[in-house]
Write a protein that holds these residues in place. Structure first.
Motif, PDB file in Angstrom:
ATOM      1  N   ARG A   1      13.564 -13.044 -49.252  1.00  0.00           N
ATOM      2  CA  ARG A   1      11.578 -13.611 -48.994  1.00  0.00           C
ATOM      3  C   ARG A   1      11.091 -13.909 -47.742  1.00  0.00           C
ATOM      4  N   ILE A   2      11.649 -14.390 -47.079  1.00  0.00           N
ATOM      5  CA  ILE A   2      11.347 -15.133 -46.097  1.00  0.00           C
ATOM      6  C   ILE A   2      10.812 -13.352 -44.585  1.00  0.00           C
TER       7      ILE A   2
ATOM      8  N   LEU B   1       7.904 -11.731 -45.746  1.00  0.00           N
ATOM      9  CA  LEU B   1       6.810 -12.402 -45.379  1.00  0.00           C
ATOM     10  C   LEU B   1       6.503 -12.533 -44.481  1.00  0.00           C
TER      11      LEU B   1
ATOM     12  N   ASP C   1       3.314  -9.286 -43.617  1.00  0.00           N
ATOM     13  CA  ASP C   1       1.987 -10.242 -44.095  1.00  0.00           C
ATOM     14  C   ASP C   1       1.772 -11.083 -43.032  1.00  0.00           C
ATOM     15  N   LEU C   2       2.266 -11.965 -42.183  1.00  0.00           N
ATOM     16  CA  LEU C   2       2.238 -12.845 -40.887  1.00  0.00           C
ATOM     17  C   LEU C   2       2.277 -11.993 -40.060  1.00  0.00           C
TER      18      LEU C   2
ATOM     19  N   THR D   1       4.570 -20.709 -55.807  1.00  0.00           N
ATOM     20  CA  THR D   1       5.205 -20.692 -55.070  1.00  0.00           C
ATOM     21  C   THR D   1       5.421 -21.555 -54.358  1.00  0.00           C
TER      22      THR D   1
ATOM     23  N   LYS E   1       0.513 -19.100 -45.991  1.00  0.00           N
ATOM     24  CA  LYS E   1       1.669 -18.353 -45.605  1.00  0.00           C
ATOM     25  C   LYS E   1       3.007 -19.047 -44.625  1.00  0.00           C
ATOM     26  N   GLU E   2       2.230 -19.310 -43.132  1.00  0.00           N
ATOM     27  CA  GLU E   2       2.609 -19.335 -42.170  1.00  0.00           C
ATOM     28  C   GLU E   2       3.618 -21.097 -42.522  1.00  0.00           C
TER      29      GLU E   2
ATOM     30  N   LEU F   1       4.314 -21.527 -46.326  1.00  0.00           N
ATOM     31  CA  LEU F   1       5.639 -21.437 -46.499  1.00  0.00           C
ATOM     32  C   LEU F   1       6.956 -20.258 -45.826  1.00  0.00           C
ATOM     33  N   PHE F   2       6.567 -19.765 -45.258  1.00  0.00           N
ATOM     34  CA  PHE F   2       7.701 -19.159 -43.965  1.00  0.00           C
ATOM     35  C   PHE F   2       8.523 -20.649 -43.679  1.00  0.00           C
TER      36      PHE F   2
END
Length: 198
Positions: free
Chosen positions: A39-40, A43, A46-47, A97, A141-142, A144-145
């Protein structure tokens, strides 16, 4: 001095079951860690893409704002800024999430005439509205990361505890019980031989 379990067959069976259980737990944790790492990895692009888009948008907004200041003058822009509302409504929402922010009533347009003000000011304001949404998306998103990264660290910490503390301790106790039971069995055989010879 470490605790030694009582040497019995029941204790040996219990420890073997416990060892199998911890090996299954370790496998589950390893799968969860690997899934989180995937998942990371998904991601990260996208980041990076969002970061590039945000940087380009900031440049565009800044360029338009500079042109508007050059055309209208800094005093006129400051006067418009005073008339512009400074508050925004935010709400924390569940994104599945993770928790995210929802922005409402963001920066209502100041009261000014399109004819008397530079068109670049209007362009800068509308692009800034879109940019704020992108910034919030990037921040979510960051966050979540980093949440996923901390989760990977926690999984790895549990895996290490199982690998280097729990399983070796159980295996050591199993060896101890086996040796004690083997020794007891040898003593019993010798005792039988001696009693049969008498």
């Amino acid at each position: 001095m470490s605790f030694k379990p009582p040497p019995s067959r029941l204790e040996l069976i219990r420890l073997r079951r416990q060892l199998a259980l911890f090996r299954r737990i370790r496998k589950t944790l390893e799968d969860a860690r690997n899934s989180t790492i995937q998942r990371i990895r998904a991601l990260i692009p996208d980041l990076e893409k969002l970061r590039r888009e945000i940087a380009d948008s900031f440049t565009e907004v800044a360029d338009n704002f500079k042109i508007a200041v050059a055309k209208s003058g800094i005093d006129r822009i400051n006067l418009l800024a005073e008339l512009t509302p400074k508050t925004v409504e935010t709400k924390i929402v569940d994104k599945g999430t993770h928790l995210g922010l929802e922005i409402r009533n963001f920066a209502g347009y100041p009261v000014y005439s399109i004819i008397s003000e530079a068109a670049e000011l209007d362009v800068a304001l509308s692009k800034m509205k879109l940019l704020i949404q992108r910034l919030v998306e990037f921040a979510e998103k960051e966050t979540l990361f980093y949440v996923l990264l901390n989760r990977v660290r926690e999984y790895q910490r549990m895996i290490n505890a199982i690998d280097y503390v729990i399983i070796p301790r159980i295996e050591e106790n199993i060896r101890y019980i086996r040796l004690a039971l083997d020794e007891r069995e040898r003593e019993e055989i010798i005792r039988r031989k001696i009693t049969t010879q008498i």
